[in-house]
Design a protein around this motif. Structure first.
Motif, PDB file in Angstrom:
ATOM      1  N   PHE A 274      31.244 -24.412 -18.244  1.00  0.00           N
ATOM      2  CA  PHE A 274      30.493 -25.285 -17.101  1.00  0.00           C
ATOM      3  C   PHE A 274      29.276 -25.774 -17.235  1.00  0.00           C
ATOM      4  O   PHE A 274      28.494 -25.050 -17.857  1.00  0.00           O
ATOM      5  N   ASN A 275      29.174 -26.920 -16.754  1.00  0.00           N
ATOM      6  CA  ASN A 275      27.715 -27.782 -16.701  1.00  0.00           C
ATOM      7  C   ASN A 275      27.285 -27.651 -15.392  1.00  0.00           C
ATOM      8  O   ASN A 275      27.866 -28.331 -14.505  1.00  0.00           O
ATOM      9  N   LEU A 276      26.016 -27.106 -15.086  1.00  0.00           N
ATOM     10  CA  LEU A 276      25.555 -27.032 -13.724  1.00  0.00           C
ATOM     11  C   LEU A 276      24.528 -28.134 -13.605  1.00  0.00           C
ATOM     12  O   LEU A 276      24.056 -28.860 -14.217  1.00  0.00           O
ATOM     13  N   LYS A 277      24.771 -29.055 -12.287  1.00  0.00           N
ATOM     14  CA  LYS A 277      24.006 -29.948 -12.057  1.00  0.00           C
ATOM     15  C   LYS A 277      22.426 -29.551 -12.182  1.00  0.00           C
ATOM     16  O   LYS A 277      22.050 -28.543 -12.010  1.00  0.00           O
ATOM     17  N   SER A 278      21.410 -30.555 -12.349  1.00  0.00           N
ATOM     18  CA  SER A 278      20.145 -30.326 -12.360  1.00  0.00           C
ATOM     19  C   SER A 278      19.518 -30.342 -10.909  1.00  0.00           C
ATOM     20  O   SER A 278      18.998 -30.972 -10.413  1.00  0.00           O
ATOM     21  N   LEU A 279      19.762 -28.938 -10.300  1.00  0.00           N
ATOM     22  CA  LEU A 279      19.320 -28.538  -8.972  1.00  0.00           C
ATOM     23  C   LEU A 279      18.713 -27.176  -9.372  1.00  0.00           C
ATOM     24  O   LEU A 279      18.786 -26.647 -10.180  1.00  0.00           O
TER      25      LEU A 279
ATOM     26  N   TYR B  76      27.248 -18.212  -4.717  1.00  0.00           N
ATOM     27  CA  TYR B  76      28.209 -19.383  -4.924  1.00  0.00           C
ATOM     28  C   TYR B  76      29.509 -19.128  -5.025  1.00  0.00           C
ATOM     29  O   TYR B  76      30.159 -17.942  -5.530  1.00  0.00           O
ATOM     30  N   TYR B  77      30.620 -20.178  -5.151  1.00  0.00           N
ATOM     31  CA  TYR B  77      31.883 -19.914  -5.260  1.00  0.00           C
ATOM     32  C   TYR B  77      32.421 -20.808  -6.270  1.00  0.00           C
ATOM     33  O   TYR B  77      32.171 -22.062  -6.226  1.00  0.00           O
TER      34      TYR B  77
ATOM     35  N   TYR C 111      18.675 -23.542  -8.045  1.00  0.00           N
ATOM     36  CA  TYR C 111      19.628 -22.502  -7.635  1.00  0.00           C
ATOM     37  C   TYR C 111      18.896 -21.347  -7.261  1.00  0.00           C
ATOM     38  O   TYR C 111      17.864 -21.008  -7.869  1.00  0.00           O
ATOM     39  N   SER C 112      19.387 -20.610  -6.229  1.00  0.00           N
ATOM     40  CA  SER C 112      18.458 -19.570  -5.840  1.00  0.00           C
ATOM     41  C   SER C 112      19.540 -18.097  -6.406  1.00  0.00           C
ATOM     42  O   SER C 112      20.571 -18.350  -6.540  1.00  0.00           O
ATOM     43  N   ASN C 113      18.653 -17.311  -6.860  1.00  0.00           N
ATOM     44  CA  ASN C 113      19.326 -16.244  -7.940  1.00  0.00           C
ATOM     45  C   ASN C 113      19.999 -15.121  -6.741  1.00  0.00           C
ATOM     46  O   ASN C 113      20.479 -14.293  -6.871  1.00  0.00           O
TER      47      ASN C 113
ATOM     48  N   PRO D 290      33.553 -15.596  -5.925  1.00  0.00           N
ATOM     49  CA  PRO D 290      31.934 -15.602  -5.801  1.00  0.00           C
ATOM     50  C   PRO D 290      31.331 -15.054  -7.041  1.00  0.00           C
ATOM     51  O   PRO D 290      31.748 -14.342  -7.991  1.00  0.00           O
ATOM     52  N   PHE D 291      30.253 -15.639  -7.249  1.00  0.00           N
ATOM     53  CA  PHE D 291      29.121 -15.536  -8.398  1.00  0.00           C
ATOM     54  C   PHE D 291      27.804 -15.893  -7.926  1.00  0.00           C
ATOM     55  O   PHE D 291      27.512 -16.572  -7.143  1.00  0.00           O
ATOM     56  N   GLN D 292      26.768 -15.450  -8.690  1.00  0.00           N
ATOM     57  CA  GLN D 292      25.429 -15.853  -8.482  1.00  0.00           C
ATOM     58  C   GLN D 292      25.132 -16.441  -9.737  1.00  0.00           C
ATOM     59  O   GLN D 292      25.339 -16.388 -10.867  1.00  0.00           O
TER      60      GLN D 292
END
Length: 61
Positions: free
Chosen positions: A15-20, A28-29, A22-24, A45-47
């Motif tokens: 998976f490629n995440l957007k350049s945002l 997220y789902y 993210y809170s650890n 759910p995942f973090q």
């Protein structure tokens, strides 16, 4: 695929995440759904904990 052998039902995804940012600590789902919407979507759910967050060190400015 229906198999009693777990190794035959295992696959890897990337998976490629957007350049945002993210809170650890946030949850997220990952939503898994088929294209025809025959089955109800499944939510997993995942973090996200990124070692080097976007813009944290300003390497590219």
């Amino acid at each position: 695929m229906a198999s009693d052998n777990g190794a035959e039902r295992t696959f890897r995804c990337q998976f490629n995440l957007k350049s945002l940012k993210y809170s650890n600590t946030a949850t997220y789902y990952l939503v898994i759904a088929d294209e025809q919407r025959v089955q109800m979507p499944q939510r997993e759910p995942f973090q996200i904990d990124i070692a080097f967050a976007v813009d944290e060190f300003n390497f590219f400015s």
